[in-house]
Design a protein around this motif. Structure first.
Motif, PDB file in Angstrom:
ATOM      1  N   UNK A   9       0.839  -1.203   0.000  1.00 10.34           N
ATOM      2  CA  UNK A   9       0.000   0.000   0.000  1.00 10.34           C
ATOM      3  C   UNK A   9       0.874   1.254   0.000  1.00 10.34           C
ATOM      4  N   UNK A  10       1.952   1.227   0.775  1.00 11.67           N
ATOM      5  CA  UNK A  10       2.846   2.384   0.853  1.00 11.67           C
ATOM      6  C   UNK A  10       3.516   2.688  -0.484  1.00 11.67           C
ATOM      7  N   UNK A  11       3.668   1.671  -1.332  1.00 10.11           N
ATOM      8  CA  UNK A  11       4.332   1.890  -2.623  1.00 10.11           C
ATOM      9  C   UNK A  11       3.513   2.792  -3.544  1.00 10.11           C
ATOM     10  N   UNK A  12       2.225   2.931  -3.255  1.00  9.67           N
ATOM     11  CA  UNK A  12       1.371   3.829  -4.048  1.00  9.67           C
ATOM     12  C   UNK A  12       1.353   5.182  -3.338  1.00  9.67           C
ATOM     13  N   UNK A  13       2.090   6.123  -3.894  1.00  8.66           N
ATOM     14  CA  UNK A  13       2.286   7.414  -3.238  1.00  8.66           C
ATOM     15  C   UNK A  13       1.315   8.485  -3.728  1.00  8.66           C
ATOM     16  N   UNK A  14       0.292   8.078  -4.411  1.00 11.04           N
ATOM     17  CA  UNK A  14      -0.642   9.046  -4.986  1.00 11.04           C
ATOM     18  C   UNK A  14      -0.367   9.309  -6.449  1.00 11.04           C
ATOM     19  N   UNK A  15       0.816   8.977  -6.903  1.00  9.41           N
ATOM     20  CA  UNK A  15       1.180   9.148  -8.303  1.00  9.41           C
ATOM     21  C   UNK A  15       1.364   7.793  -8.999  1.00  9.41           C
ATOM     22  N   UNK A  16       1.831   6.821  -8.246  1.00 11.15           N
ATOM     23  CA  UNK A  16       2.158   5.511  -8.813  1.00 11.15           C
ATOM     24  C   UNK A  16       0.897   4.712  -9.115  1.00 11.15           C
ATOM     25  N   UNK A  17       0.847   4.074 -10.262  1.00  9.72           N
ATOM     26  CA  UNK A  17      -0.264   3.194 -10.634  1.00  9.72           C
ATOM     27  C   UNK A  17       0.298   1.902 -11.221  1.00  9.72           C
ATOM     28  N   UNK A  18      -0.532   0.886 -11.222  1.00  5.52           N
ATOM     29  CA  UNK A  18      -0.206  -0.390 -11.872  1.00  5.52           C
ATOM     30  C   UNK A  18      -1.338  -0.706 -12.841  1.00  5.52           C
ATOM     31  N   UNK A  19      -0.977  -0.996 -14.073  1.00  5.38           N
ATOM     32  CA  UNK A  19      -1.970  -1.267 -15.120  1.00  5.38           C
ATOM     33  C   UNK A  19      -1.955  -2.752 -15.444  1.00  5.38           C
ATOM     34  N   UNK A  20      -3.127  -3.332 -15.468  1.00  2.68           N
ATOM     35  CA  UNK A  20      -3.275  -4.716 -15.920  1.00  2.68           C
ATOM     36  C   UNK A  20      -4.502  -4.787 -16.826  1.00  2.68           C
ATOM     37  N   UNK A  21      -4.762  -5.943 -17.372  1.00  3.33           N
ATOM     38  CA  UNK A  21      -5.891  -6.105 -18.276  1.00  3.33           C
ATOM     39  C   UNK A  21      -5.702  -7.349 -19.114  1.00  3.33           C
ATOM     40  N   UNK A  22      -6.724  -7.684 -19.899  1.00  2.00           N
ATOM     41  CA  UNK A  22      -6.634  -8.924 -20.662  1.00  2.00           C
ATOM     42  C   UNK A  22      -5.621  -8.840 -21.796  1.00  2.00           C
ATOM     43  N   UNK A  23      -5.079  -7.614 -22.070  1.00  2.00           N
ATOM     44  CA  UNK A  23      -4.062  -7.470 -23.110  1.00  2.00           C
ATOM     45  C   UNK A  23      -2.661  -7.316 -22.526  1.00  2.00           C
ATOM     46  N   UNK A  24      -2.563  -7.258 -21.207  1.00  6.09           N
ATOM     47  CA  UNK A  24      -1.270  -7.067 -20.545  1.00  6.09           C
ATOM     48  C   UNK A  24      -0.687  -8.427 -20.210  1.00  6.09           C
ATOM     49  N   UNK A  25       0.533  -8.701 -20.684  1.00  7.21           N
ATOM     50  CA  UNK A  25       1.149  -9.996 -20.422  1.00  7.21           C
ATOM     51  C   UNK A  25       1.602 -10.087 -18.969  1.00  7.21           C
TER      52      UNK A  25
END
Length: 462
Positions: free
Chosen positions: A385-401
């Motif tokens: 949770x701390x790794x998300x500083x308000x700017x950081x995001x992680x993108x996933x989806x059915x097209x993301x390997x």
């Protein structure tokens, strides 16, 4: 399958010491022998061990005809087909007999004449137990001729009198002599067809166009039906219900482990599906069965979860085809897209029009939360949770390997946390690790510790 016996004549059969057993005696003795030897004759049936199967075993030992009542997708047909395993593997019959009569017990005039004329030289054939089970899907257009029989005009044209029993072409039930006849969806049979079964099941008479032919048919009639309060297509008439010695209620799996076992056994998966994803599907199915928004009289079939697992696997296989370097492993993002495809397998209550997608999304979230709690209980996600500083995001989806997803993960103050998450789900390969971490992120979102947005098929955690 073993080789059929070499005996080919009635005389050789007598000399072999073969003993004639009635069908019910055969089923009873084989079942009791299996139970005494500790052999499970009901392999592949999950969730019935302490409820349905003991009732069915008692009915077979008593020699009763059986009707199974239950909602769709509860394994009624599979259970009926399993009865075949209780028959002798090979059974003798008079070669060419239309009704598969036993050489020691001919029941038609033609077969009695053959025994009298040919004596010990009469040919004997052998019938495998798989051929002694006949199944009929009851439909409204089924006729008496289909089930019982009718006068054959070709035989009349050959010069026989209409009163001659040999002018009759026998239907499904007489041809199932010395075997099991299964009638699926019995209430769909027109009432006049059900009436035609009354004498067969009790007096063993066959009545065709005014002829009464006394045939001591040796047949076990089993049937399946949805509860009468659900089906509007018909009903089982009261006299026919009275002919069945046992009426047994089936049910959906009571335990999560049995639900998962059914999915693993029945689903034809084209890609690897981690156990946690299958567990979410199983919990999702169970939540639907308890939801007041779903028509529970219709039921939520086990095929719902099976089709869901196959759809999730197909999504993973599609992603692998688009990105050949990515192994075909299903992840949480594939599960979310499958829910829309499965909507047509459900019947919602009349007051829920327009809310179907909302209901499915809510119950899928409930199933996901339960799975997260089961597997990640006691694990401290603070570093993630701390790794998300308000700017950081992680993108996933059915097209993301899986490799791209894992490469995008932030560094943590607790460098072992990702390994601990993967270890909780026994995930070693990249695809399985990605699925485990996606599940953890979804759990944090559902616990309101992270946010989640969907945009053009992508899921963004932040």
């Amino acid at each position: 399958m073993s080789e059929q016996p070499e005996i080919r004549t009635l005389g050789a059969l007598r000399a072999s010491g073969h003993v004639l057993r009635g069908l019910r005696d055969e089923l009873r003795e084989n079942l009791l022998a299996a139970l005494a030897d500790g052999v499970d004759p009901w392999a592949g049936l999950h969730g019935f061990q302490h409820t349905v199967i003991p009732q069915l075993e008692r009915a077979l030992i008593a020699g009763h005809d059986v009707v199974l009542l239950g909602e769709r997708g509860q394994g009624k047909t599979r259970l009926l087909r399993t009865l075949v395993s209780l028959l002798d593997e090979w059974s003798p019959e008079i070669a060419g007999s239309e009704l598969h009569e036993h050489p020691f017990d001919p029941i038609t005039g033609a077969s009695r004449r053959r025994v009298a004329e040919e004596g010990d030289d009469m040919p004997v054939a052998w019938r495998h137990r798989s051929e002694r089970y006949v199944e009929k899907l009851s439909t409204p257009d089924t006729s008496v001729a289909d089930v019982i029989g009718d006068v054959d005009p070709m035989r009349v044209a050959e010069g026989r009198r209409l009163s001659d029993p040999e002018t009759i072409h026998y239907g499904l039930v007489p041809r199932g002599n010395r075997g099991i006849v299964a009638l699926n969806e019995l209430p769909d049979l027109a009432e006049r067809i059900q009436v035609a079964l009354l004498n067969v099941m009790e007096e063993r008479d066959i009545q065709i166009r005014g002829y009464v032919i006394r045939l001591p048919l040796d047949v076990l009639v089993v049937a399946s039906a949805n509860p009468e309060d659900y089906t509007n297509r018909g009903r089982i008439i009261t006299p026919l219900k009275d002919r069945f010695g046992a009426e047994i209620r089936t049910h959906y799996p009571l335990d999560l482990a049995d639900e998962l076992a059914v999915i693993r056994q029945e689903a034809n998966l084209t890609a690897e599906v981690p156990d946690a994803v299958l567990e979410i599907l199983a919990r999702f199915t169970r939540e639907l069965r308890e939801s007041p928004a779903i028509n529970q009289a219709s039921g939520v079939s086990a095929r719902f979860a099976i089709a869901g697992a196959e759809t999730v696997a197909a999504a993973a296989r599609r992603r692998s085809a688009l990105h050949p370097a990515d192994a075909a492993v299903a992840r949480l993002v594939d599960l979310e897209t499958a829910a829309d495809v499965l909507r047509g397998k459900l019947e919602f209550e009349p007051g829920e029009e327009g809310r179907e997608a909302e209901i499915l999304e809510h119950l899928l979230r409930v199933a996901t939360v339960e799975t997260v709690r089961e597997h990640f209980r006691g694990l401290d996600f603070g570093a993630l949770v701390e790794a998300f500083d308000g700017q950081r995001t992680i993108v996933t989806g059915d097209h993301v390997t899986a490799d791209d997803f894992l490469a995008s993960l932030p560094e943590l103050t607790d460098p072992d946390l990702y390994d601990e998450i993967a270890e909780r789900l026994s995930a070693t390969e990249p695809g399985a690790r990605a699925a485990a971490i996606e599940l953890a992120l979804e759990g944090l979102f559902l616990a309101r510790r992270l946010s989640k947005d969907r945009d053009a098929g992508a899921t963004v955690y932040g």
